[in-house]
Design a protein around this motif. Structure first.
Motif, mmCIF file in Angstrom:
data_model
loop_
_atom_site.group_PDB
_atom_site.id
_atom_site.type_symbol
_atom_site.label_atom_id
_atom_site.label_comp_id
_atom_site.label_asym_id
_atom_site.label_seq_id
_atom_site.Cartn_x
_atom_site.Cartn_y
_atom_site.Cartn_z
ATOM 1 N N ALA A 1 6.299 -5.155 -3.669
ATOM 2 C CA ALA A 1 5.685 -4.849 -2.381
ATOM 3 C C ALA A 1 6.617 -3.961 -1.571
ATOM 4 C CB ALA A 1 5.390 -6.138 -1.621
ATOM 5 N N LEU A 2 6.033 -2.992 -0.875
ATOM 6 C CA LEU A 2 6.769 -2.120 0.027
ATOM 7 C C LEU A 2 6.113 -2.244 1.395
ATOM 8 C CD1 LEU A 2 8.920 0.096 0.467
ATOM 9 C CD2 LEU A 2 7.193 1.781 -0.153
ATOM 10 N N ILE A 3 6.894 -2.689 2.374
ATOM 11 C CA ILE A 3 6.397 -2.919 3.731
ATOM 12 C C ILE A 3 7.047 -1.896 4.657
ATOM 13 C CG2 ILE A 3 6.025 -4.619 5.538
ATOM 14 C CD1 ILE A 3 4.964 -5.482 2.810
ATOM 15 N N ASP B 1 5.711 -12.898 5.667
ATOM 16 C CA ASP B 1 5.964 -14.233 6.186
ATOM 17 C C ASP B 1 7.446 -14.586 6.163
ATOM 18 O OD1 ASP B 1 3.282 -14.528 6.604
ATOM 19 O OD2 ASP B 1 2.918 -15.643 4.754
ATOM 20 N N GLY B 2 8.183 -13.951 5.232
ATOM 21 C CA GLY B 2 9.602 -14.264 5.094
ATOM 22 C C GLY B 2 10.461 -13.385 5.968
ATOM 23 N N ALA C 1 11.434 -8.333 -5.861
ATOM 24 C CA ALA C 1 11.555 -8.578 -4.427
ATOM 25 C C ALA C 1 10.995 -7.400 -3.631
ATOM 26 C CB ALA C 1 13.016 -8.800 -4.058
ATOM 27 N N ALA C 2 10.393 -7.717 -2.500
ATOM 28 C CA ALA C 2 9.793 -6.689 -1.648
ATOM 29 C C ALA C 2 10.873 -5.871 -0.954
ATOM 30 C CB ALA C 2 8.879 -7.334 -0.614
ATOM 31 N N ARG C 3 10.499 -4.656 -0.583
ATOM 32 C CA ARG C 3 11.406 -3.797 0.188
ATOM 33 C C ARG C 3 10.779 -3.523 1.545
ATOM 34 N NH1 ARG C 3 13.376 2.511 -0.882
ATOM 35 N NH2 ARG C 3 14.646 2.640 1.009
ATOM 36 N N HIS C 4 11.588 -3.611 2.604
ATOM 37 C CA HIS C 4 11.148 -3.305 3.957
ATOM 38 C C HIS C 4 11.818 -2.010 4.410
ATOM 39 C CE1 HIS C 4 9.372 -7.336 4.955
ATOM 40 N NE2 HIS C 4 10.118 -7.660 3.922
#
Length: 549
Positions: free
Chosen positions: A195-197, A546-547, A96-99
Motif C-alpha cells: 500500500a502507498l498512502i 489505522d496504524g 509494509a505500507a509506505r506513507h
C-alpha cells in the motif's frame, strides 16, 4: 541489444528480450489471443496502456496480470486467462505500507507531469511523481525499455526531459496503481504489492488520455488494437504489431504511426482517414502552417514518407466491420461514394479520437463541462491550471484534449503555482500559441465521436461484459433517464475497465433519448476503486491508515 531469454505460454516456448512487456514478447511470437471471455470469445492486447483490461494473463499461477504492463522475465509460466480466474496461493503477503507527504504530488509521468515536477522542484518544493508505467515519459515521448537505442528526435527529447526530472530532486516512482482519491487530499495506491498512502500539500493531476475506438462489428477481435498500442509495441519494445497492418480513424497520430511501422519493416497496406484531404480545405491548411510551421511541416513529412513507400492514404474512408479470416483479420472500409474495400491484415490499428483519463479529478469533485466538438468532458481550470477544488491542479489531456506541447507548458505553470513561485508571462503566451495550433489542427480532422445510428445490433459496445448495441437499444426502449439506469438494466459498464469505453457512449445514447444536455452528471458516477485492485491491497491500505504513519 542484450541476449534474450525464454518463457512459456500455455506450455509452448516463447523468446523475449530484456525490458520487453509480456504483450510485446507474445506479439513477436504471433500469439494474439491472451484472454477468454465468459462466452468463450478470445481477446488480446487492445489499448497497450493498462486501460482496457483485455490482455489479462495468468503468470506463475497469479491471475489477472495485464500483459501490456507486466515485464517479461526468464522462466515465467504464462497461461491464457480464463473468464473468472480462481484465486491463487501464489499471491504473496503484502509488504509494509509506505506513507509519503510531499509538498507537491504529481500524478502522471508524461510531458505535463514531468514538466510540472521540474518546475515545482526548482522552486524549492518537495516533489514526488507517481506513474503507472515503470518507465516515465508518457504516451507522447514513449521511452524505450531495456537498452534499445533512441529512435528519433521525439524520443531523444523525452529522454532529456526524464533526465531533467530525475536531476531536479523530484522522486519518480513507477509502477504505481492509484485506486482511490479523497478529500484531504488523500490518495491510496498500490506499489509492488504494498500500500502507498499519499497526503500531499498540493496535487497536480497529469494522467493524460486514452484512445477512443471505432465501434464496429469485430472491433474486439485479437489483433485489433489502438494506434497508440501499436506505437508502444514498436517505440518502447521494438516489436511490430504484425507483418501486414492497416491504420484507420482520424488524426495525425495515425499518419505518424503508419510511417513508423513502415520504416520498421511492416507492410502498411492502407491508412484510412475519416476527414477530407487537407487540399479540400486549403484555408485551414494555411492557418495550420501559420500557427505552427514546424509541426505542420512534420505532419507533411508523414504524408510524403507514406507516399514514397507506396502506402495509400484514403480520405473520407470509414471502417465498416472486421471479420476473422483464419489467424488474420479481414477489414472492410467504405468511402464517401459508398465504395467498399477489403484488406487482409495481421493487425488493425484504430484511433478515432481521445477520452480524458479524468477519474481522479472526478473523484476529487473537480467541475467538468461537456465539449460537444470533442465529445468528452473538460475540466474547469483557471489560468494557473487550478481546478474548482482547492489545491488540485489539472494539466494536459486529462483536462481535455490539448496536445503534448500545450501539456508541457501547462505543467510548468501548475508546478510553479503549486510551489508558490511566480509564473513568467511568456508561459501564458506560449500556451496560447500551442492552443491556437491545436484548434487549427483539429479543424482539419474529426475529433468528435461517431454516431452509432447505422451500426448493426451485433456491434459490441461494452468489451468487458460483451453487451451489444442491440441489448443497449432494448434498454433504451424503456426511456432511461440516466446512464446509470441503463447500466443497471443491461450491465453496460460493469466490467473490469469500469466503463472507460462504453460510459461516454451510454451518456450520448441516453441524451439522445431524453433530449437532456450532456453534463458531468450524465456519466457513470466515479467510484472507488477506480481501477481493479485486490481486496488484500484495500485491506493493507486500511490497516496502514489505522496504524501509525
Amino acid at each position: 541489444m542484450s541476449d534474450g531469454f525464454g518463457l512459456t505460454f500455455d506450455g509452448r516456448p516463447v523468446s523475449a528480450r530484456p525490458g520487453q512487456s509480456l504483450a510485446a514478447a507474445l506479439t513477436d511470437a504471433g500469439q494474439r489471443k491472451l484472454r477468454q471471455t465468459a462466452s468463450g470469445a478470445s481477446r488480446g492486447m487492445f489499448c497497450g496502456i493498462g486501460v482496457c483490461q483485455d490482455c489479462l494473463v495468468t503468470v506463475d499461477g497469479v491471475p489477472n496480470r495485464r500483459s501490456c504492463m507486466t515485464l517479461a522475465e526468464p522462466g515465467q509460466r504464462v497461461q491464457t486467462q480464463v473468464a473468472f480466474a480462481p484465486l491463487s496461493d501464489a499471491v504473496p503477503p503484502a509488504p509494509a505500507a509506505r506513507h509519503i507527504a510531499p509538498d507537491v504530488l504529481v500524478i502522471g509521468g508524461g510531458a505535463g507531469g514531468l514538466n510540472a515536477a521540474i518546475a515545482a522542484a526548482g522552486a524549492g518544493a518537495s516533489v514526488v511523481v507517481l506513474d503507472e508505467r515503470k518507465v516515465p515519459g508518457g504516451q507522447y515521448f514513449k521511452q524505450a525499455s531495456g537498452d534499445a537505442a533512441v529512435l528519433d528526435e521525439q524520443q531523444a527529447e523525452g529522454a532529456a526531459l526524464v533526465a531533467r526530472a530525475r536531476a531536479s530532486g523530484a522522486e519518480i516512482i513507477g509502477g504505481v496503481e492509484i485506486w482511490g482519491a479523497f478529500d484531504g487530499p488523500l490518495l491510496m495506491a498500490e506499489h509492488q504489492g504494498a500500500a502507498l498512502i499519499a497526503r500531499p500539500g498540493k496535487v497536480i493531476v497529469a494522467t493524460g488520455a486514452y484512445e477512443r475506438p471505432r465501434m464496429v462489428p469485430g472491433w474486439t477481435l485479437p489483433g485489433v488494437m489502438t494506434t497508440g498500442a501499436a506505437q508502444t509495441l514498436w517505440r518502447s519494445y521494438r516489436s511490430l504489431p504484425g507483418k501486414r497492418v492497416a491504420v484507420c480513424g482520424s488524426g495525425p497520430l495515425n499518419l505518424q504511426v503508419a510511417l513508423e511501422l513502415a520504416r520498421a519493416g511492416a507492410e502498411v497496406v492502407m491508412v484510412a482517414e475519416t476527414a477530407p484531404a487537407p487540399w479540400r480545405h486549403p484555408g485551414d491548411a494555411l492557418a495550420l502552417l501559420r500557427a505552427g510551421p514546424k509541426l505542420a511541416a512534420k505532419g507533411a513529412r508523414f504524408v510524403l514518407g507514406l507516399l514514397r513507400r507506396g502506402v495509400p492514404v484514403r480520405h473520407q474512408t470509414d471502417l465498416v466491420r472486421i471479420d476473422a479470416d483464419g489467424s488474420a483479420l479481414c477489414a472492410t472500409f467504405r468511402d464517401k461514394a459508398g465504395r467498399q474495400t477489403q484488406v487482409t491484415v495481421d493487425a488493425l490499428c484504430m484511433n478515432d479520437g481521445f477520452e480524458p483519463q479524468n477519474e481522479i479529478l472526478r473523484l476529487f469533485g473537480a467541475a467538468m463541462t461537456f465539449d460537444p466538438a470533442f465529445g468528452h468532458l473538460r475540466c474547469t481550470r483557471d489560468a494557473s491550471m487550478l481546478t474548482s477544488v482547492s489545491g488540485i491542479y489539472a494539466v494536459g489531456d486529462c483536462a481535455g484534449l490539448g496536445g503534448a506541447p500545450a501539456a508541457a507548458v501547462e505543467g510548468r505553470i501548475a508546478g510553479l503555482t503549486a510551489a508558490g513561485a511566480p509564473v513568467p508571462a511568456r508561459l501564458q503566451q506560449d500556451l496560447a500559441a500551442h492552443r491556437r495550433f491545436q484548434q487549427t489542427l483539429w479543424a482539419m480532422h474529426s475529433p468528435a465521436p461517431r454516431a452509432l445510428d447505422d451500426a448493426p445490433d451485433e456491434t459490441i459496445i461494452c468489451r468487458c461484459e460483451e453487451i451489444t448495441l442491440g441489448q443497449v437499444r432494448a434498454g433504451l426502449a424503456d426511456q432511461p433517464a440516466h446512464a446509470g439506469t441503463l447500466k443497471r438494466a443491461t450491465r453496460l459498464g460493469m466490467g473490469r475497465c469500469q466503463g472507460r469505453y462504453c460510459a461516454a457512449v451510454a451518456a450520448r445514447l441516453v441524451a439522445g433519448v431524453t433530449g437532456a444536455p450532456i453534463t458531468d452528471h450524465s456519466h457513470f458516477a466515479p467510484r472507488v476503486p477506480i481501477k481493479p485492485v485486490t481486496i488484500a491491497a484495500i485491506l493493507a491500505a486500511q490497516e496502514a491508515l489505522d496504524g501509525p504513519a
